[in-house]
Design an enzyme around this catalytic site. Structure first.
Site, PDB file in Angstrom:
ATOM      1  N   ASP A  25      29.570  69.362  62.973  1.00  0.00           N
ATOM      2  CA  ASP A  25      29.854  68.077  62.311  1.00  0.00           C
ATOM      3  C   ASP A  25      28.773  67.045  62.657  1.00  0.00           C
ATOM      4  O   ASP A  25      28.666  66.011  62.004  1.00  0.00           O
ATOM      5  CB  ASP A  25      31.219  67.535  62.777  1.00  0.00           C
ATOM      6  CG  ASP A  25      32.271  67.597  61.683  1.00  0.00           C
ATOM      7  OD1 ASP A  25      31.890  67.781  60.506  1.00  0.00           O
ATOM      8  OD2 ASP A  25      33.466  67.457  61.998  1.00  0.00           O
ATOM      9  N   GLN A  42      39.196  68.496  63.274  1.00  0.00           N
ATOM     10  CA  GLN A  42      39.488  67.659  62.105  1.00  0.00           C
ATOM     11  C   GLN A  42      39.971  66.275  62.551  1.00  0.00           C
ATOM     12  O   GLN A  42      40.902  66.171  63.351  1.00  0.00           O
ATOM     13  CB  GLN A  42      40.542  68.356  61.227  1.00  0.00           C
ATOM     14  CG  GLN A  42      40.848  67.646  59.932  1.00  0.00           C
ATOM     15  CD  GLN A  42      39.662  67.636  58.960  1.00  0.00           C
ATOM     16  OE1 GLN A  42      38.905  68.593  58.858  1.00  0.00           O
ATOM     17  NE2 GLN A  42      39.489  66.528  58.258  1.00  0.00           N
ATOM     18  N   LYS A  98      37.673  74.084  53.993  1.00  0.00           N
ATOM     19  CA  LYS A  98      36.560  74.443  54.884  1.00  0.00           C
ATOM     20  C   LYS A  98      36.615  75.932  55.224  1.00  0.00           C
ATOM     21  O   LYS A  98      35.615  76.642  55.121  1.00  0.00           O
ATOM     22  CB  LYS A  98      36.614  73.589  56.167  1.00  0.00           C
ATOM     23  CG  LYS A  98      36.182  72.144  55.915  1.00  0.00           C
ATOM     24  CD  LYS A  98      36.460  71.210  57.075  1.00  0.00           C
ATOM     25  CE  LYS A  98      36.112  69.789  56.645  1.00  0.00           C
ATOM     26  NZ  LYS A  98      36.409  68.761  57.647  1.00  0.00           N
TER      27      LYS A  98
END
Ligand code: NAP
Length: 289
Positions: free
Chosen positions: A120, A97, A53
């Site tokens: 997200d 995460q 990422k």
């Protein structure tokens, strides 16, 4: 008939090239897009995802940093850091995460991220906006799948779609996106009585199960579009150690109209759409959208 293969790797690369000029424009206006990824613990798979990422951002000229904590860190420390990042004007996207260690309240942590920086798309406000058909941040994996439908010129309107899996990360937002696009959607789970009944009449099957080669050729309708979200590492047999999806690719290739491979399918699209969401967040902040 051999299915058309929707090449996620090539599409991801094409999209990322296109992002570069948007990043340049933003940077010139003093809004260089910035993403912070928070990693708690030493899970090897999470470490690889986080590295990809951050590198994905850097490769197109964005700012990105990783903040890591020992698995034993207390939740308050992480919440305090999120509050700092929420207030930092140089940061447009914050991602924690998952999974978090067991002593964390995952929902509380995700809700602590400002909805405007929730790239997200897991914050309740953003889930609600998606459910209302007015999305702000779309969760990256299903967002990537929607781009693959576009690439494969799949008209979703009026189609029968089956999503296998109902997770908050993939299955549920995928179903909402398909509903919003006009498909007739069935969402299956581990308690579904006759899965094949549903999949074999579907024009579109999205598999997000987490079980290798779970969807077999006899389960799908000839000509169906088969999207394989699964990422599984084979444990034994001649291919032990290799990645494989939730779809029996070889078995479905001769039946499906279009299909996504693993690797090289949905996987590369997920990080690409994270970059897209972060750029969109920066563009909103800069008043460009
Ligand atoms: P998850 O949270 O474990 O959800 C799996 C879903 O599959 C659950 O809803 C479960 O039903 C359902 N299921 C399990 N067995 C089933 C069965 N026999 N019949 C029908 N449904 C069944 O997994 P996830 O996070 O959604 O991820 C799914 C897969 O996608 C995994 O392989 C994951 O690694 C992969 N993934 C890939 C990406 C990417 O970038 N390509 C991103 C995220 C995830 P219940 O709810 O009833 O338990």
């Amino acid at each position: 008939m051999t299915a058309h293969i929707i090449d996620g790797k090539a599409l991801a690369e094409e999209l990322r090239q296109g992002f570069k000029s948007r990043v340049e424009t933003l940077t010139a206006k003093g809004h260089k897009p910035g993403l912070v990824v928070i990693l708690v613990g030493e899970d090897p798979a999470s470490q690889v995802y986080v590295k990809n990422k951050v590198n994905g951002c850097l490769a197109i000229g964005m700012h990105s940093e990783k903040i890591t904590y020992d698995a034993a860190v207390d939740q308050e420390t992480v919440l305090k850091k999120i509050a700092e990042l929420n207030a930092d004007p140089a940061i447009h996207g914050i991602l924690v995460q998952l999974p978090l260690p067991k002593h964390f309240d995952e929902e509380k942590v995700l809700e602590a991220i400002s909805a405007d920086k929730d790239v997200d798309g897991f914050h309740a406000e953003n889930v609600g906006a998606l459910a209302q058909g007015n999305p702000r941040f779309i969760p990256c994996t299903p967002y990537g799948v929607m781009k693959m439908f576009e690439q494969g010129k799949v008209d979703l309107n009026g189609k029968e779609a089956v999503v296998i899996g109902r997770s908050n990360i993939v299955g549920k937002p995928m179903a909402l996106l398909l509903i919003n696009a006009g498909a007739t959607v069935t969402v299956c789970n581990s308690r579904t009585r006759d899965l094949k009944f549903h999949t074999s009449r579907a024009d579109i099957v999205v598999a997000a199960v987490g079980k290798p080669k779970f969807v077999t050729g006899d389960m799908i309708k000839p000509g169906a579009v088969v999207i394989d979200v699964g990422i599984n590492r084979l444990q034994d047999g001649p291919d032990a150690g290799k990645l494989c999806g939730d779809v029996d690719y070889a078995g479905c290739l001769e039946v499906a109209g279009q299909i996504t491979p693993v690797p090289g399918g949905v996987g590369p699209m997920t990080i690409t759409m994270l970059l897209a969401n972060t750029i969109e967040a920066a563009e909103r902040k800069a008043g460009l959208r």
